[in-house]
Write a protein that holds these residues in place. Structure first.
Motif, PDB file in Angstrom:
ATOM      1  N   LYS A 153       1.518   1.129 -11.990  1.00  0.00           N
ATOM      2  CA  LYS A 153       0.059   1.631 -11.481  1.00  0.00           C
ATOM      3  C   LYS A 153       0.065   2.752 -10.481  1.00  0.00           C
ATOM      4  O   LYS A 153       0.879   3.006  -9.799  1.00  0.00           O
ATOM      5  N   LEU A 154      -0.975   3.664 -10.565  1.00  0.00           N
ATOM      6  CA  LEU A 154      -1.551   4.652  -9.408  1.00  0.00           C
ATOM      7  C   LEU A 154      -2.576   4.184  -8.741  1.00  0.00           C
ATOM      8  O   LEU A 154      -3.649   4.119  -9.282  1.00  0.00           O
ATOM      9  N   TRP A 155      -2.450   4.031  -7.415  1.00  0.00           N
ATOM     10  CA  TRP A 155      -3.657   3.633  -6.665  1.00  0.00           C
ATOM     11  C   TRP A 155      -4.065   4.735  -5.792  1.00  0.00           C
ATOM     12  O   TRP A 155      -3.270   5.376  -5.126  1.00  0.00           O
ATOM     13  N   PHE A 156      -5.317   4.496  -5.345  1.00  0.00           N
ATOM     14  CA  PHE A 156      -5.720   5.245  -4.372  1.00  0.00           C
ATOM     15  C   PHE A 156      -6.146   4.216  -3.134  1.00  0.00           C
ATOM     16  O   PHE A 156      -6.939   3.544  -3.572  1.00  0.00           O
ATOM     17  N   VAL A 157      -5.427   4.615  -2.063  1.00  0.00           N
ATOM     18  CA  VAL A 157      -5.892   3.642  -0.742  1.00  0.00           C
ATOM     19  C   VAL A 157      -6.280   4.165   0.142  1.00  0.00           C
ATOM     20  O   VAL A 157      -5.777   5.159   0.648  1.00  0.00           O
ATOM     21  N   GLU A 158      -7.423   3.734   0.703  1.00  0.00           N
ATOM     22  CA  GLU A 158      -7.929   4.271   1.873  1.00  0.00           C
ATOM     23  C   GLU A 158      -7.285   4.040   3.179  1.00  0.00           C
ATOM     24  O   GLU A 158      -6.535   3.108   3.338  1.00  0.00           O
ATOM     25  N   ASN A 159      -7.344   5.006   4.098  1.00  0.00           N
ATOM     26  CA  ASN A 159      -6.573   5.147   5.234  1.00  0.00           C
ATOM     27  C   ASN A 159      -7.463   5.164   6.598  1.00  0.00           C
ATOM     28  O   ASN A 159      -8.357   5.686   6.685  1.00  0.00           O
ATOM     29  N   ASN A 160      -7.370   3.570   7.146  1.00  0.00           N
ATOM     30  CA  ASN A 160      -8.162   3.344   7.999  1.00  0.00           C
ATOM     31  C   ASN A 160      -7.273   3.280   9.454  1.00  0.00           C
ATOM     32  O   ASN A 160      -6.719   2.317   9.706  1.00  0.00           O
ATOM     33  N   ASN A 161      -7.340   4.662   9.925  1.00  0.00           N
ATOM     34  CA  ASN A 161      -6.299   4.870  10.979  1.00  0.00           C
ATOM     35  C   ASN A 161      -4.799   4.281  10.955  1.00  0.00           C
ATOM     36  O   ASN A 161      -4.519   3.402  11.964  1.00  0.00           O
ATOM     37  N   GLY A 162      -4.235   4.277  10.015  1.00  0.00           N
ATOM     38  CA  GLY A 162      -2.979   4.167   9.889  1.00  0.00           C
ATOM     39  C   GLY A 162      -2.704   2.868   9.157  1.00  0.00           C
ATOM     40  O   GLY A 162      -1.637   2.111   8.973  1.00  0.00           O
ATOM     41  N   GLN A 163      -3.903   2.044   8.757  1.00  0.00           N
ATOM     42  CA  GLN A 163      -3.812   0.817   8.003  1.00  0.00           C
ATOM     43  C   GLN A 163      -4.424   0.926   6.566  1.00  0.00           C
ATOM     44  O   GLN A 163      -5.190   1.626   6.295  1.00  0.00           O
ATOM     45  N   ALA A 164      -4.031   0.252   5.691  1.00  0.00           N
ATOM     46  CA  ALA A 164      -4.255   0.258   4.247  1.00  0.00           C
ATOM     47  C   ALA A 164      -5.590  -0.305   4.103  1.00  0.00           C
ATOM     48  O   ALA A 164      -5.943  -1.615   4.664  1.00  0.00           O
ATOM     49  N   GLY A 165      -6.572   0.235   3.481  1.00  0.00           N
ATOM     50  CA  GLY A 165      -7.956   0.009   3.132  1.00  0.00           C
ATOM     51  C   GLY A 165      -8.154  -0.393   1.634  1.00  0.00           C
ATOM     52  O   GLY A 165      -7.398  -0.811   1.035  1.00  0.00           O
ATOM     53  N   LYS A 166      -9.477  -0.121   1.417  1.00  0.00           N
ATOM     54  CA  LYS A 166      -9.789  -0.314   0.000  1.00  0.00           C
ATOM     55  C   LYS A 166      -8.828   0.320  -1.093  1.00  0.00           C
ATOM     56  O   LYS A 166      -8.632   1.356  -0.791  1.00  0.00           O
ATOM     57  N   LYS A 167      -8.469  -0.518  -1.988  1.00  0.00           N
ATOM     58  CA  LYS A 167      -7.423   0.320  -3.052  1.00  0.00           C
ATOM     59  C   LYS A 167      -8.351   0.423  -4.582  1.00  0.00           C
ATOM     60  O   LYS A 167      -9.278  -0.364  -4.782  1.00  0.00           O
ATOM     61  N   THR A 168      -8.534   1.577  -4.881  1.00  0.00           N
ATOM     62  CA  THR A 168      -8.850   1.937  -6.312  1.00  0.00           C
ATOM     63  C   THR A 168      -7.872   2.378  -7.218  1.00  0.00           C
ATOM     64  O   THR A 168      -7.076   3.029  -6.955  1.00  0.00           O
ATOM     65  N   LEU A 169      -7.986   1.658  -8.472  1.00  0.00           N
ATOM     66  CA  LEU A 169      -6.991   1.931  -9.516  1.00  0.00           C
ATOM     67  C   LEU A 169      -7.191   3.433  -9.915  1.00  0.00           C
ATOM     68  O   LEU A 169      -8.419   3.566 -10.549  1.00  0.00           O
ATOM     69  N   VAL A 170      -6.333   4.431  -9.959  1.00  0.00           N
ATOM     70  CA  VAL A 170      -6.568   5.629 -10.603  1.00  0.00           C
ATOM     71  C   VAL A 170      -6.039   5.753 -11.949  1.00  0.00           C
ATOM     72  O   VAL A 170      -6.501   6.224 -12.820  1.00  0.00           O
ATOM     73  N   ASP A 171      -4.887   4.998 -12.278  1.00  0.00           N
ATOM     74  CA  ASP A 171      -4.205   5.067 -13.196  1.00  0.00           C
ATOM     75  C   ASP A 171      -3.383   3.726 -13.823  1.00  0.00           C
ATOM     76  O   ASP A 171      -2.502   3.666 -13.051  1.00  0.00           O
ATOM     77  N   PRO A 172      -3.994   2.982 -14.768  1.00  0.00           N
ATOM     78  CA  PRO A 172      -3.035   1.850 -15.057  1.00  0.00           C
ATOM     79  C   PRO A 172      -1.723   1.949 -15.505  1.00  0.00           C
ATOM     80  O   PRO A 172      -0.959   1.022 -15.617  1.00  0.00           O
ATOM     81  N   GLU A 173      -1.576   3.213 -16.157  1.00  0.00           N
ATOM     82  CA  GLU A 173      -0.380   3.521 -16.878  1.00  0.00           C
ATOM     83  C   GLU A 173       0.355   4.625 -16.370  1.00  0.00           C
ATOM     84  O   GLU A 173       0.996   5.433 -17.113  1.00  0.00           O
TER      85      GLU A 173
END
Length: 766
Positions: A153-173
Motif C-alpha cells: 500500500k501507499l499511504w498519505f499520513v498527516e504530520n502533526n508536529n512530527g507525530q503521525a496523524g490520520k492515514k489515508t489510503l492513496v493506492d492499495p496496489e
C-alpha cells in the motif's frame, strides 16, 4: 555446496606443490594469488562509524563526513530533507536478518526524523514518526503530510508536529507482487509537480483532497532522480545509468505502445567498476568474468539509488554529473553527463578508479541525494547481507556463513561529501512569499525544488501575480523554469504565460513551454496554440515535443490535430523519436494512420511504418492471447508466482521490459524443450540470448537472469507451475511441466553452481 575453507585448503596445497617447481604455470599462479588475497580478507570486521571513515578513498579535493550513525539510524534505505534541514529516514531493519529471511515480515520498520540540534553538522536528535511498519521503502513530503510506501500500500499520513496523524489510503496496489528487491520505490516529487517512482509505471499528484493516479513510463529498479530540465534518471542492478531524453509527463499515452524511443535509454553504457578491495561476497562470484584476477567485481551487479548532482557546491565541472552507488563493490561512481534538449549521453568520469570507494566490506551505499547545503549525501545500510533470499546462491550463503556477514544487524550511517575544507551552510527558508520566490533562482537545485514545493503546498493567493511578474521579467534559465512549473503546480498557468517562451532563442525554454502546454489548452485557445506550434516543426529537436502534446489539442480539434500529426510524420519519417511521439497519439487509430502513410508513400522501410507495424502486431497478439478457463484455474499458483518473481522483469504481458529482460511471449526458449527452460529457471542465464531472431545483449537487457533453484521456499511443484504458466500464457501454447520434470532436471544438474550461457544450454541433453 561450495565451501570456502575447503577451496582455501586446496589452493594452499597447490601453492605448496607448485613452489617446488622451477616455474609456476599461469593457472597455478592465479590460484596462489587468489589464496593470498582470500587469506588477507578472510575476516570482515564490523567497524564503528569513525573507524569506517578511515577506510574510504575519495577523489582528491573532496572529503567525506559522518552525518548520522547507529543508534540514531539503523538499516536506512531512503531519506529526504524537509525545509528545516531535518532528515526523514526510512529504516528497514527486518530486511534479510539471515540467509533465509527469517522474520522479514515482522513489523519493525520505522520512519524516523533526525535533527542537528546544535548545528555542528551531525544529527544528534532522533524522533520516531511512524513505527511497526513491514519493509517500508519510500517517503515523500507533501503539504501537511507524508507519503509512505509500505508494500503493497501507499499511504498519505498527516504530520502533526512530527507525530503521525490520520492515514489515508492513496493506492492499495502501489507495490503489489514482487519481492522486496523488485517493488516500486522512490516517490520522487519532480519538476512537473507529479510524484514518480522507480520499478513502476504509475505517477501520483495531490489535487485538493483527491489523489490523482496516472499511467507513466515504466522506469528502473531502485532510486530515481532528475536533471534541471525535469527529466528522470534511474538504473537497474546491472546498468550504470538509464534515463529519459524527454519530460516524464510524455511517452505513456498509448497503452498499446510497448517501447518508446527516448525513454529508458542507456545513458552511460559502460558498466565497469573499480573496487579497492576483493568482492567475493557477491551473489554470483563463482561465475567466470564476475570477478577479476584480484577477486574484485568487474561490472555493476547492484547499481542503486543514483542522483544527478545539482547542488552548486562542487563547481561547474560537476554540475549535472551522475553519482551511482554500487553497494556490492563498496563504492560510488561518478559519470559525466552531456545534456541536449532531445538527447542525453554520458561517460564514466575516470578510468581505473572511482569517485569514492571503501575497503570496508559492510559499507553499503544504496541511495544518493542532493542536500540543502549543496553537499552530496549517501545512505549506507552498513550490513553484510544485501542480496534477497529469492535469488540467494549457495555460493553467497557460504560466504556469509564463513565470514559471519549476518551480524550485526540494525546499524547504518548517513554521510555527506563536500569540497575539502569547505563549510557549507543550508539555506533558511523564509515564511514570506517573496523570499520563497527569490529562492527559485538559487544555484542549488535542491533549494529550487523545495522552494517550488513550498509555494505550491502553501497556496498563498498573492503568490500567483508575483510569479507571473517574475516570469515576465526574465532571469536565469533555471529560475524561469521553476517559476513556470510553480504556476502550473498552483493550477494558475495560462497560455499567455507561455507564448513569450515559444519565441525564445533558448531551446531549453521553448521545450519547457511545449511540455507545459497540455496544462493550459482550452476550447477557447486551442486554435491559437496550434498556429503558434506550426513554425516550430522545422526544428527536429523540438518535433517530438510537438507530437507529444497534440493529444491535448486533439480533445478539442481532432481534425486539425490529426493533420498536424500527419505532417510531422511525413516530415520526419525516419526519426525514431518523432515516430514514437507520433504513435503515442494513436491509441486505437494505429491501423488507420498506417493506411494514411501508405497512401502517401509506399516505402515499407520507413522507421515510422516499422514502429507502427510492431505496435499493431502487439495489439493482435494481445487480442489473441487467452488462457483456457480450465487451464487458468489449474495454473493459478503459477500465475501468482510469476507475478511475484518474474513479472517485474519480463512484464505482465510477457513482452519483456526494456533494459531488464527479453520477451517470454512467443519465445522459442519458453515453448521449446521444457527441460532447458527448467534449467534456466533453476540456475539462471547469463550473457546474450537470441529470441525470435533478435539478439538481446547488455545494451538491451540485464547481464544475467538469476536462478531460483536455491530458494528453499519454492518446491519443485511451484517451479513447475511457473514453467507451465509461461509456456501457456499469452500466445504461447506448449505442454505442461510436472514437479517430477523439475526434480529430474535438478537431479541431473545437481553439481551445477553457476548460471548457464546459451552455448552451455545448447549442449545439454536430457
Amino acid at each position: 555446496m561450495y565451501k570456502l575453507r575447503l577451496i582455501a585448503v586446496s589452493l594452499f596445497v597447490i601453492s605448496v606443490v607448485t613452489s617446488c617447481k622451477p616455474k609456476q604455470t599461469p593457472e597455478e599462479k592465479r590460484l596462489a594469488d587468489s589464496l593470498a588475497i582470500r587469506e588477507k580478507y578472510d575476516e570482515s570486521p564490523v567497524l564503528s562509524a569513525e573507524e569506517s571513515l578511515e577506510h574510504f578513498r575519495i577523489e582528491e579535493g573532496f572529503e567525506i563526513k559522518l552525518v548520522a550513525s547507529e543508534p540514531d539510524v539503523r538499516t536506512p534505505v531512503a531519506m529526504t530533507f524537509d525545509e528545516k534541514g531535518r532528515i526523514w529516514v526510512v529504516e528497514m531493519p527486518n530486511y534479510m536478518p539471515d540467509t533465509v529471511g527469517t522474520g522479514e515480515d515482522a513489523p519493525t520498520g520505522t520512519i524516523a526524523i533526525l535533527e542537528d540540534s546544535n548545528q555542528d553538522g551531525r544529527m544528534d536528535k532522533r524522533s520516531v514518526f511512524m513505527d511497526s511498519l513491514v519493509l517500508p521503502r519510500a517517503i515523500c513530503l507533501i503539504e501537511d503530510g507524508v507519503l509512505v510506501a509500505e508494500p503493497p500500500k501507499l499511504w498519505f499520513v498527516e504530520n502533526n508536529n512530527g507525530q503521525a496523524g490520520k492515514k489515508t489510503l492513496v493506492d492499495p496496489e502501489y507495490a503489489a507482487g514482487g519481492n522486496v528487491e523488485h517493488q516500486p520505490n522512490g516517490l520522487y516529487r519532480a519538476l512537473d509537480n507529479w510524484i514518480y517512482n522507480a520499478k513502476s509505471a504509475k505517477r501520483y499528484r495531490k489535487k485538493g483532497d483527491r489523489w490523482l493516479i496516472e499511467r507513466t513510463v515504466f522506469r528502473g529498479q531502485w532510486g530515481i532522480s532528475q536533471d534541471n530540465q525535469g527529466r528522470l534518471f534511474y538504473n537497474h542492478n546491472s546498468a550504470n545509468l538509464l534515463g529519459d531524453y524527454f519530460p516524464p509527463r510524455f511517452g505513456a499515452a498509448n497503452p498499446s505502445q510497448e517501447d518508446v524511443a527516448g525513454y529508458s535509454e542507456n545513458i552511460v553504457p559502460n558498466n565497469r567498476v573499480y573496487p579497492i578491495r576483493p568482492n567475493t561476497g557477491i551473489n554470483r562470484g563463482y561465475l567466470e568474468g564476475m570477478l577479476s584476477d584480484s577477486l574484485r567485481l568487474v561490472n555493476f551487479t547492484a547499481a542503486s539509488g543514483p542522483v544527478i548532482y545539482r547542488g552548486g557546491l562542487f563547481g561547474r565541472e560537476y554540475a549535472g554529473n551522475a553519482f551511482v552507488p554500487e553497494p556490492s563493490a563498496n563504492l560510488v561512481k561518478r559519470d559525466s553527463i552531456h545534456y541536449q534538449v532531445n538527447h542525453v549521453s554520458g561517460k564514466q568520469a575516470y578510468e581505473n578508479k572511482e569517485f569514492l570507494a571503501s575497503t570496508d566490506e559492510r559499507f553499503r551505499p544504496v541511495s544518493a541525494y542532493n542536500g540543502p547545503d549543496g553537499a552530496l549525501y549517501l545512505v549506507d545500510m552498513y550490513r553484510g547481507i544485501i542480496q534477497h533470499v529469492t535469488y540467494l546462491t549457495d555460493y553467497l550463503k557460504n560466504e556469509i556463513s564463513e565470514r559471519e556477514l549476518s551480524d550485526p544487524l540494525n546499524r547504518g550511517r548517513i554521510y555527506k561529501i563536500i569540497p575539502e575544507g569547505s563549510e557549507p551552510e543550508r539555506v533558511t527558508f523564509p515564511s514570506e512569499i517573496n523570499g520563497l520566490i527569490a529562492l527559485l533562482d538559487h544555484e542549488n537545485g535542491w533549494v529550487r525544488d523545495k522552494a517550488q514545493q513550498l509555494i505550491v503546498d502553501r497556496r498563498h493567493p498573492e503568490s500567483i501575480p508575483l510569479l507571473r511578474e517574475k516570469l515576465k521579467s526574465g532571469g536565469n534559465e533555471t529560475g524561469l523554469i521553476h517559476t513556470l512549473w510553480t504556476l502550473e503546480g498552483l493550477y494558475a498557468l495560462e497560455w499567455n504565460d507561455l507564448k513569450p517562451f515559444l519565441q525564445s532563442n533558448n531551446e531549453v525554454l521553448v521545450a519547457q513551454a511545449l511540455t507545459a502546454i497540455p496544462s493550459v489548452v482550452t476550447r477557447a485557445n486551442h486554435a491559437a496554440i496550434l498556429e503558434a506550434l506550426k513554425p516550430l516543426a522545422a526544428n527536429v529537436k523540438l518535433a517530438p515535443y510537438l507530437a507529444y502534446l497534440l493529444p491535448a489539442i486533439h480533445a478539442f480539434a481532432p481534425g486539425a490535430a490529426g493533420e498536424f500529426l500527419l505532417e510531422l510524420a511525413k516530415q520526419y519519417p525516419n526519426d525514431a523519436y518523432v515516430a514514437d511521439a507520433v504513435i503515442s497519439n494513436l491509441h486505437k487509430r494505429e491501423a488507420d494512420f498506417l493506411e494514411q502513410l501508405n497512401r502517401w508513400n509506399t516505402d515499407t522501410t520507413l522507421v515510422i511504418k516499422k514502429h507502427l507495424e510492431e505496435v499493431l502486431q502487439d495489439i493482435r497478439e494481445k487480442e489473441q492471447a487467452r488462457l483456457k478457463k480450465e487451464l487458468l484455474k489449474e495454473l493459478s499458483r503459477g500465475r501468482e508466482l510469476f507475478k511475484n518473481i518474474c513479472q517485474t522483469c519480463h512484464g505482465a504481458d510477457g513482452k519483456g521490459i526494456r533494459s531488464m529482460a527479453p520477451p517470454l511471449n512467443r519465445s522459442e526458449w519458453v515453448t521449446g524443450d521444457k527441460n532447458r527452460l527448467a534449467a534456466i529457471v533453476l540456475f539462471g542465464l547469463t550473457g546474450p540470448i537470441e529470441v525470435n531472431g533478435h539478439v538481446y545483449d547488455q545494451k538491451e537487457i540485464a547481464g544475467e537472469m538469476p536462478g531460483i533453484g536455491n530458494n528453499d521456499a519454492l518446491s519443485d511443484g511451484d517451479v513447475a507451475q511457473i514453467l507451465s504458466f509461461v509456456r501457456n500464457a499469452w500466445n504461447n501454447n506448449a505442454g505442461l511441466v510436472s514437479a517430477e520434470d523439475v526434480a529430474r532436471v535438478r537431479e541431473k544438474l545437481k553439481d551445477r553452481e553457476g548460471a548457464f550461457t546459451v552455448e552451455e544450454l545448447q549442449k545439454l541433453s536430457f
